[in-house]
Design a protein around this motif. Structure first.
Motif, PDB file in Angstrom:
ATOM      1  N   THR A   1     -11.915 -21.523 -20.785  1.00 23.79           N
ATOM      2  CA  THR A   1     -11.822 -22.808 -21.484  1.00 23.79           C
ATOM      3  C   THR A   1     -10.931 -23.793 -20.732  1.00 23.79           C
ATOM      4  OG1 THR A   1     -12.122 -21.697 -23.622  1.00 23.79           O
ATOM      5  CG2 THR A   1     -11.197 -23.930 -23.646  1.00 23.79           C
ATOM      6  N   LEU A   2      -9.746 -23.342 -20.325  1.00 26.92           N
ATOM      7  CA  LEU A   2      -8.807 -24.234 -19.638  1.00 26.92           C
ATOM      8  C   LEU A   2      -9.319 -24.677 -18.275  1.00 26.92           C
ATOM      9  CD1 LEU A   2      -5.349 -22.601 -20.484  1.00 26.92           C
ATOM     10  CD2 LEU A   2      -6.400 -24.622 -21.516  1.00 26.92           C
ATOM     11  N   SER A   3      -9.981 -23.762 -17.541  1.00 25.98           N
ATOM     12  CA  SER A   3     -10.503 -24.138 -16.220  1.00 25.98           C
ATOM     13  C   SER A   3     -11.638 -25.144 -16.352  1.00 25.98           C
ATOM     14  CB  SER A   3     -10.965 -22.901 -15.447  1.00 25.98           C
ATOM     15  OG  SER A   3     -12.017 -22.232 -16.121  1.00 25.98           O
ATOM     16  N   LEU A   4     -12.481 -24.987 -17.372  1.00 27.16           N
ATOM     17  CA  LEU A   4     -13.576 -25.931 -17.596  1.00 27.16           C
ATOM     18  C   LEU A   4     -13.033 -27.314 -17.943  1.00 27.16           C
ATOM     19  CD1 LEU A   4     -16.596 -26.485 -17.844  1.00 27.16           C
ATOM     20  CD2 LEU A   4     -16.470 -25.719 -20.232  1.00 27.16           C
TER      21      LEU A   4
ATOM     22  N   MET B   1     -11.592 -32.931 -16.351  1.00 31.87           N
ATOM     23  CA  MET B   1     -10.548 -33.960 -16.318  1.00 31.87           C
ATOM     24  C   MET B   1     -10.140 -34.339 -14.895  1.00 31.87           C
ATOM     25  SD  MET B   1      -8.034 -32.858 -19.457  1.00 31.87           S
ATOM     26  CE  MET B   1      -6.970 -34.268 -19.145  1.00 31.87           C
ATOM     27  N   LEU B   2     -10.177 -33.364 -13.992  1.00 30.54           N
ATOM     28  CA  LEU B   2      -9.735 -33.604 -12.620  1.00 30.54           C
ATOM     29  C   LEU B   2     -10.885 -33.921 -11.661  1.00 30.54           C
ATOM     30  CD1 LEU B   2      -7.083 -30.734 -12.318  1.00 30.54           C
ATOM     31  CD2 LEU B   2      -6.635 -33.184 -12.600  1.00 30.54           C
ATOM     32  N   SER B   3     -12.082 -34.093 -12.191  1.00 33.41           N
ATOM     33  CA  SER B   3     -13.241 -34.355 -11.324  1.00 33.41           C
ATOM     34  C   SER B   3     -13.039 -35.574 -10.419  1.00 33.41           C
ATOM     35  CB  SER B   3     -14.520 -34.496 -12.158  1.00 33.41           C
ATOM     36  OG  SER B   3     -14.375 -35.499 -13.145  1.00 33.41           O
ATOM     37  N   PRO B   4     -12.411 -36.674 -10.891  1.00 32.69           N
ATOM     38  CA  PRO B   4     -12.158 -37.799  -9.963  1.00 32.69           C
ATOM     39  C   PRO B   4     -11.224 -37.394  -8.820  1.00 32.69           C
ATOM     40  CG  PRO B   4     -11.963 -38.516 -12.243  1.00 32.69           C
ATOM     41  CD  PRO B   4     -12.020 -37.021 -12.275  1.00 32.69           C
TER      42      PRO B   4
ATOM     43  N   ASP C   1      -4.683 -28.544  -2.576  1.00 33.30           N
ATOM     44  CA  ASP C   1      -5.628 -27.684  -1.854  1.00 33.30           C
ATOM     45  C   ASP C   1      -6.118 -26.523  -2.706  1.00 33.30           C
ATOM     46  OD1 ASP C   1      -2.971 -26.603  -1.678  1.00 33.30           O
ATOM     47  OD2 ASP C   1      -3.684 -25.212  -0.143  1.00 33.30           O
ATOM     48  N   GLU C   2      -5.386 -26.207  -3.781  1.00 29.29           N
ATOM     49  CA  GLU C   2      -5.736 -25.076  -4.637  1.00 29.29           C
ATOM     50  C   GLU C   2      -6.770 -25.430  -5.706  1.00 29.29           C
ATOM     51  OE1 GLU C   2      -4.418 -22.211  -3.936  1.00 29.29           O
ATOM     52  OE2 GLU C   2      -2.507 -22.582  -2.939  1.00 29.29           O
ATOM     53  N   LEU C   3      -7.045 -26.705  -5.917  1.00 29.99           N
ATOM     54  CA  LEU C   3      -7.899 -27.124  -7.033  1.00 29.99           C
ATOM     55  C   LEU C   3      -9.289 -26.467  -7.058  1.00 29.99           C
ATOM     56  CD1 LEU C   3      -7.084 -30.933  -7.462  1.00 29.99           C
ATOM     57  CD2 LEU C   3      -6.305 -28.983  -8.836  1.00 29.99           C
ATOM     58  N   PRO C   4      -9.952 -26.244  -5.913  1.00 27.77           N
ATOM     59  CA  PRO C   4     -11.269 -25.594  -5.976  1.00 27.77           C
ATOM     60  C   PRO C   4     -11.241 -24.186  -6.571  1.00 27.77           C
ATOM     61  CG  PRO C   4     -11.032 -26.746  -3.898  1.00 27.77           C
ATOM     62  CD  PRO C   4      -9.679 -26.769  -4.553  1.00 27.77           C
ATOM     63  N   GLU C   5     -10.064 -23.580  -6.636  1.00 28.00           N
ATOM     64  CA  GLU C   5      -9.960 -22.251  -7.246  1.00 28.00           C
ATOM     65  C   GLU C   5     -10.250 -22.294  -8.744  1.00 28.00           C
ATOM     66  OE1 GLU C   5      -6.280 -20.207  -6.012  1.00 28.00           O
ATOM     67  OE2 GLU C   5      -6.382 -21.430  -4.195  1.00 28.00           O
ATOM     68  N   LEU C   6     -10.252 -23.486  -9.318  1.00 30.42           N
ATOM     69  CA  LEU C   6     -10.646 -23.619 -10.723  1.00 30.42           C
ATOM     70  C   LEU C   6     -12.063 -23.098 -10.933  1.00 30.42           C
ATOM     71  CD1 LEU C   6      -9.180 -27.170 -11.490  1.00 30.42           C
ATOM     72  CD2 LEU C   6      -8.396 -24.990 -12.479  1.00 30.42           C
ATOM     73  N   PHE C   7     -12.919 -23.261  -9.925  1.00 28.36           N
ATOM     74  CA  PHE C   7     -14.292 -22.750 -10.020  1.00 28.36           C
ATOM     75  C   PHE C   7     -14.306 -21.222  -9.934  1.00 28.36           C
ATOM     76  CE2 PHE C   7     -14.793 -27.148  -8.651  1.00 28.36           C
ATOM     77  CZ  PHE C   7     -15.794 -27.593  -9.502  1.00 28.36           C
ATOM     78  N   ASN C   8     -13.383 -20.648  -9.162  1.00 30.79           N
ATOM     79  CA  ASN C   8     -13.242 -19.193  -9.134  1.00 30.79           C
ATOM     80  C   ASN C   8     -12.821 -18.659 -10.503  1.00 30.79           C
ATOM     81  OD1 ASN C   8     -12.097 -19.583  -5.859  1.00 30.79           O
ATOM     82  ND2 ASN C   8     -13.778 -18.201  -6.342  1.00 30.79           N
ATOM     83  N   ILE C   9     -11.948 -19.416 -11.178  1.00 30.62           N
ATOM     84  CA  ILE C   9     -11.502 -19.007 -12.510  1.00 30.62           C
ATOM     85  C   ILE C   9     -12.665 -19.103 -13.486  1.00 30.62           C
ATOM     86  CG2 ILE C   9      -9.932 -19.549 -14.412  1.00 30.62           C
ATOM     87  CD1 ILE C   9      -7.992 -20.682 -12.297  1.00 30.62           C
ATOM     88  N   LEU C  10     -13.418 -20.190 -13.402  1.00 30.58           N
ATOM     89  CA  LEU C  10     -14.569 -20.375 -14.286  1.00 30.58           C
ATOM     90  C   LEU C  10     -15.570 -19.240 -14.120  1.00 30.58           C
ATOM     91  CD1 LEU C  10     -15.544 -22.623 -16.301  1.00 30.58           C
ATOM     92  CD2 LEU C  10     -16.960 -23.472 -14.434  1.00 30.58           C
ATOM     93  N   LYS C  11     -15.793 -18.803 -12.881  1.00 30.00           N
ATOM     94  CA  LYS C  11     -16.738 -17.715 -12.590  1.00 30.00           C
ATOM     95  C   LYS C  11     -16.232 -16.351 -13.035  1.00 30.00           C
ATOM     96  CE  LYS C  11     -18.362 -17.466  -8.488  1.00 30.00           C
ATOM     97  NZ  LYS C  11     -18.307 -17.427  -6.999  1.00 30.00           N
TER      98      LYS C  11
END
Length: 209
Positions: A13-16, A21-24, A93-103
């Motif tokens: 939930t938090l990663s989504l 919110m951080l997409s921009p 630089d760590e922000l793309p790891e949000l997708f790892n969390i989502l997965k």
């Protein structure tokens, strides 16, 4: 119950929410990396996850591909640009790891995923860090990040694994945000990031035998 069920639901939930919110920010950083460092924009690397299952971790690229006359990559300290240092110091630089969390490869809080080649070097105590999903941040990160020794880092990782709690995770999230704004513990005292892990002296001797 928190460790087995609630933690994963909370991470998803938090990663989504964070991705939306951080997409921009994700878009702007992607464009800046493409302009300043070239492509690929993402740095991808295999890392060990839960129960040492290998997954592909994503980060924004922070280094150039500069090589010497023999085609070998130059030292990290040479390839790490001022822009790359900024991305690391702000943890952008760590922000793309949000997708790892989502997965489901990672969690928001847990021991940081390290290099695959370190797996044979861990002793039995250190291996316990893989009994949970690796995290975007963790107890070791709020206690010094790259500025503390490997031994202390692993000690804190195992301490976290043995004491996972809802309150503990939110405390680490809060302290992580404080660390990011203060830009603390990004580098070790002798390297651009942190020295490679070579095992303890005893572990190295047993491994080499």
């Amino acid at each position: 119950m928190y460790r087995r069920i609630i933690k994963r639901s909370m991470d998803f939930t938090l990663s989504l929410i964070a991705i939306i919110m951080l997409s921009p920010v994700l878009l702007v950083v992607s464009l800046l990396v493409r302009v300043k460092l070239g492509s690929p924009v993402l740095f991808k690397q295999k890392r060990p996850g839960l129960y040492e299952k290998i997954f592909m971790m994503y980060k924004f690229r922070t280094m150039t591909d500069e090589r010497d006359e023999n085609g070998k990559l130059l030292a990290d300290s040479v390839r790490l640009t001022n822009f790359g240092r900024f991305l690391r110091s702000t943890s952008l630089d760590e922000l793309p790891e949000l997708f790892n969390i989502l997965k489901g490869d990672m969690a928001i809080i847990g021991p940081r995923p390290l290099l695959v080649q370190y797996l044979p070097l861990y002793n039995e105590h250190q291996k316990c860090r893989h009994e949970v999903r690796p995290g975007l941040s963790g107890l070791a990160q709020i206690s010094g990040r790259n500025a503390i020794s490997w031994e202390n880092k692993f000690k804190l990782d195992v301490e976290y694994v043995n004491n996972i709690s809802f309150i503990g995770d939110w405390k680490i999230i809060y302290l992580t945000v404080k660390k990011v704004f203060r830009r603390e513990g990004i580098n070790s005292e002798t390297a651009a990031t942190i020295e490679p892990f070579k095992g303890t002296k005893k572990d190295r001797f047993n491994h080499e035998k």
